[in-house]
Design a protein around this motif. Sequence first.
Motif, PDB file in Angstrom:
ATOM      1  N   LEU A  18       0.829  -1.202   0.000  1.00  0.00           N
ATOM      2  CA  LEU A  18       0.000   0.000   0.000  1.00  0.00           C
ATOM      3  C   LEU A  18       0.862   1.251   0.000  1.00  0.00           C
ATOM      4  O   LEU A  18       1.882   1.316   0.668  1.00  0.00           O
TER       5      LEU A  18
ATOM      6  N   PRO B 183      -0.867   4.560   0.482  1.00  0.00           N
ATOM      7  CA  PRO B 183      -2.032   5.454   0.532  1.00  0.00           C
ATOM      8  C   PRO B 183      -1.632   6.908   0.717  1.00  0.00           C
ATOM      9  O   PRO B 183      -0.513   7.209   1.145  1.00  0.00           O
TER      10      PRO B 183
ATOM     11  N   LEU C 294     -11.036   7.738  -3.419  1.00  0.00           N
ATOM     12  CA  LEU C 294     -12.168   8.073  -2.558  1.00  0.00           C
ATOM     13  C   LEU C 294     -12.117   9.567  -2.297  1.00  0.00           C
ATOM     14  O   LEU C 294     -11.115  10.070  -1.801  1.00  0.00           O
TER      15      LEU C 294
ATOM     16  N   HIS D 166      -8.527  10.636  -1.624  1.00  0.00           N
ATOM     17  CA  HIS D 166      -7.677   9.641  -0.976  1.00  0.00           C
ATOM     18  C   HIS D 166      -7.511   8.466  -1.925  1.00  0.00           C
ATOM     19  O   HIS D 166      -8.494   7.973  -2.477  1.00  0.00           O
TER      20      HIS D 166
ATOM     21  N   LEU E 148      -5.484   4.615  -2.742  1.00  0.00           N
ATOM     22  CA  LEU E 148      -4.769   3.487  -2.143  1.00  0.00           C
ATOM     23  C   LEU E 148      -3.347   3.402  -2.652  1.00  0.00           C
ATOM     24  O   LEU E 148      -2.462   2.924  -1.959  1.00  0.00           O
TER      25      LEU E 148
ATOM     26  N   ASP F 249      -5.690   1.804   8.071  1.00  0.00           N
ATOM     27  CA  ASP F 249      -6.348   2.922   8.762  1.00  0.00           C
ATOM     28  C   ASP F 249      -7.758   3.146   8.227  1.00  0.00           C
ATOM     29  O   ASP F 249      -8.192   2.501   7.277  1.00  0.00           O
ATOM     30  N   ILE F 250      -8.451   4.073   8.863  1.00  0.00           N
ATOM     31  CA  ILE F 250      -9.871   4.280   8.573  1.00  0.00           C
ATOM     32  C   ILE F 250     -10.100   4.638   7.108  1.00  0.00           C
ATOM     33  O   ILE F 250     -11.061   4.192   6.489  1.00  0.00           O
ATOM     34  N   TYR F 251      -9.180   5.398   6.519  1.00  0.00           N
ATOM     35  CA  TYR F 251      -9.411   5.849   5.141  1.00  0.00           C
ATOM     36  C   TYR F 251      -9.280   4.701   4.146  1.00  0.00           C
ATOM     37  O   TYR F 251     -10.067   4.593   3.208  1.00  0.00           O
ATOM     38  N   THR F 252      -8.292   3.835   4.373  1.00  0.00           N
ATOM     39  CA  THR F 252      -8.150   2.701   3.458  1.00  0.00           C
ATOM     40  C   THR F 252      -9.275   1.693   3.663  1.00  0.00           C
ATOM     41  O   THR F 252      -9.735   1.067   2.713  1.00  0.00           O
ATOM     42  N   ARG F 253      -9.726   1.569   4.916  1.00  0.00           N
ATOM     43  CA  ARG F 253     -10.838   0.640   5.163  1.00  0.00           C
ATOM     44  C   ARG F 253     -12.094   1.085   4.443  1.00  0.00           C
ATOM     45  O   ARG F 253     -12.918   0.277   4.028  1.00  0.00           O
ATOM     46  N   MET F 254     -12.233   2.419   4.331  1.00  0.00           N
ATOM     47  CA  MET F 254     -13.409   2.931   3.645  1.00  0.00           C
ATOM     48  C   MET F 254     -13.471   2.454   2.198  1.00  0.00           C
ATOM     49  O   MET F 254     -14.551   2.219   1.663  1.00  0.00           O
TER      50      MET F 254
ATOM     51  N   THR G  95     -10.942   3.032  16.760  1.00  0.00           N
ATOM     52  CA  THR G  95     -11.483   4.390  16.835  1.00  0.00           C
ATOM     53  C   THR G  95     -12.978   4.387  16.551  1.00  0.00           C
ATOM     54  O   THR G  95     -13.530   3.412  16.062  1.00  0.00           O
TER      55      THR G  95
ATOM     56  N   PRO H 129     -14.695   6.242  14.225  1.00  0.00           N
ATOM     57  CA  PRO H 129     -15.048   6.087  12.808  1.00  0.00           C
ATOM     58  C   PRO H 129     -14.948   4.655  12.331  1.00  0.00           C
ATOM     59  O   PRO H 129     -15.749   4.210  11.500  1.00  0.00           O
ATOM     60  N   ASP H 130     -13.993   3.897  12.875  1.00  0.00           N
ATOM     61  CA  ASP H 130     -13.875   2.488  12.519  1.00  0.00           C
ATOM     62  C   ASP H 130     -15.149   1.741  12.854  1.00  0.00           C
ATOM     63  O   ASP H 130     -15.654   0.942  12.068  1.00  0.00           O
TER      64      ASP H 130
ATOM     65  N   LEU I 102     -17.958   2.758  10.498  1.00  0.00           N
ATOM     66  CA  LEU I 102     -17.769   2.126   9.197  1.00  0.00           C
ATOM     67  C   LEU I 102     -18.183   0.654   9.259  1.00  0.00           C
ATOM     68  O   LEU I 102     -18.841   0.136   8.350  1.00  0.00           O
TER      69      LEU I 102
END
Lengths: 157, 109, 161
Positions: free
Chosen positions: A85, A87, A116, A130, A132, B33-38, C33, C35-36, C39
């Motif tokens: 990755l 990101p 995203l 954002h 990846l 992290d949260i952004y990649t999980r999204m 967290t 937000p996690d 989600l």
Amino acid sequence: MNLYVVNLLLAMAWMTLTDSFSLGNMIFGFVLSAAALSLIREQVGSVGYFSKIGRILSLLILFLYELVMSAVRVAILVVKPNMNLKPGIFAYQLQVDRDHEITLLANLITLTPGTLSVDVSEDRSTLYIHALDCSDVDQIRKDIAEGFERKILEAFR
Amino acid sequence: MIDGLADIIAGLMIIAGSTFAFLAAVGLWRLPDIYTRMHSASKTGTVGSGLLLLALAAHVGDTSTVTRALAGVVFFLLTAPISAHLLAKVSYAVGYRLTDISVVDELKK
Amino acid sequence: MSSEFLNFSVQFALVLLSAAFLLTVLKVIKGPTLPDRILALDMLVATAIGFIAVIGLKTGYTLYVDVAIALGLVGFLATVAFARFILARGQTEEGREKKRLEESQKQSETEKPSVEPDTNSKVVEKPSKKPVTAKKTASQKVAKTPRTRSRKTPKKPETKS
């Protein structure tokens, strides 16, 4: 827009004549009347209407294709034992400036491979995305500009 | 014959959809992290449940079901990016940071 | 033959979806967290919709489609409301620290680096060129302390679970 009404009226006429008001028949009638209109497109001046339909359709097909591809890409990435990755968030200069176009572009970007949309700047000139894989940001920018943004501009202008 | 074909198509869609849903859940755990999980949840998850709804439509095949299933799929495709965007924006605004392996961050002022 | 294949794929899908459901629930419980967790809840709704579709296919009750659509609506609204909640809860520990760092950097840029910004008396005593900004930062600091204390209370359940 006028021709769209004519198209709908013709479809309704088709449904009345065949005495069947199901959805499939309506779609069939719509396609049929569109084909009939396209035969006389030179005479009624509806060339723009049909190319517009074509462009919106091609945007839709591109979108569906990219959506499936993005899901497959993320799925493969998740299964890989070694996720390579990179990101990051990068800024993207928007060419489109109307609200609904920005919304559409942001939504399309979110549903495409590896990107995203996170935020739009206050003056609505920059989209923060954002991704990846940020190893080649310029390439992603070019892909968006030549893919979705160009298609949106074609379909709505 | 047609029924058999529709069944096979529906079966393939079910398998593909559930695999996507499962991989999205795995992605929630594996990504950093949260952004990649999204990415995982909003794309793969949406495609997964959308495929399952379409499989239901293909199997049943009457007009009202197909219309409602299609409406549902369109609705999910419209709302998933909005909620992902909103969540990403808010968590960035509040200060959840990107993972350490991130390479660029041009949103940082 | 084809219906056998369909039956097999329904069983297969139910197993995979159950596994996905379990993984997502565990993520809701653990997720480091807030937000996690949100989600994961969003993802849970998506998985539930898939479940409903498969069950509807298995049993033949097409009414389940309406349930799935309604569930999608509720899930979307819940995610939006939760996003507002994150925003209302305010800065995270990290974000607050970052802001403090930035503020102190700004101070050291605008004022001379020899000035100590932590005591109010010094700032007032000093015949500085920009007394307005100095006073402002001081008042900000005073205003901030009770705020951080009040913000701590809603955080407690997160660290516990």
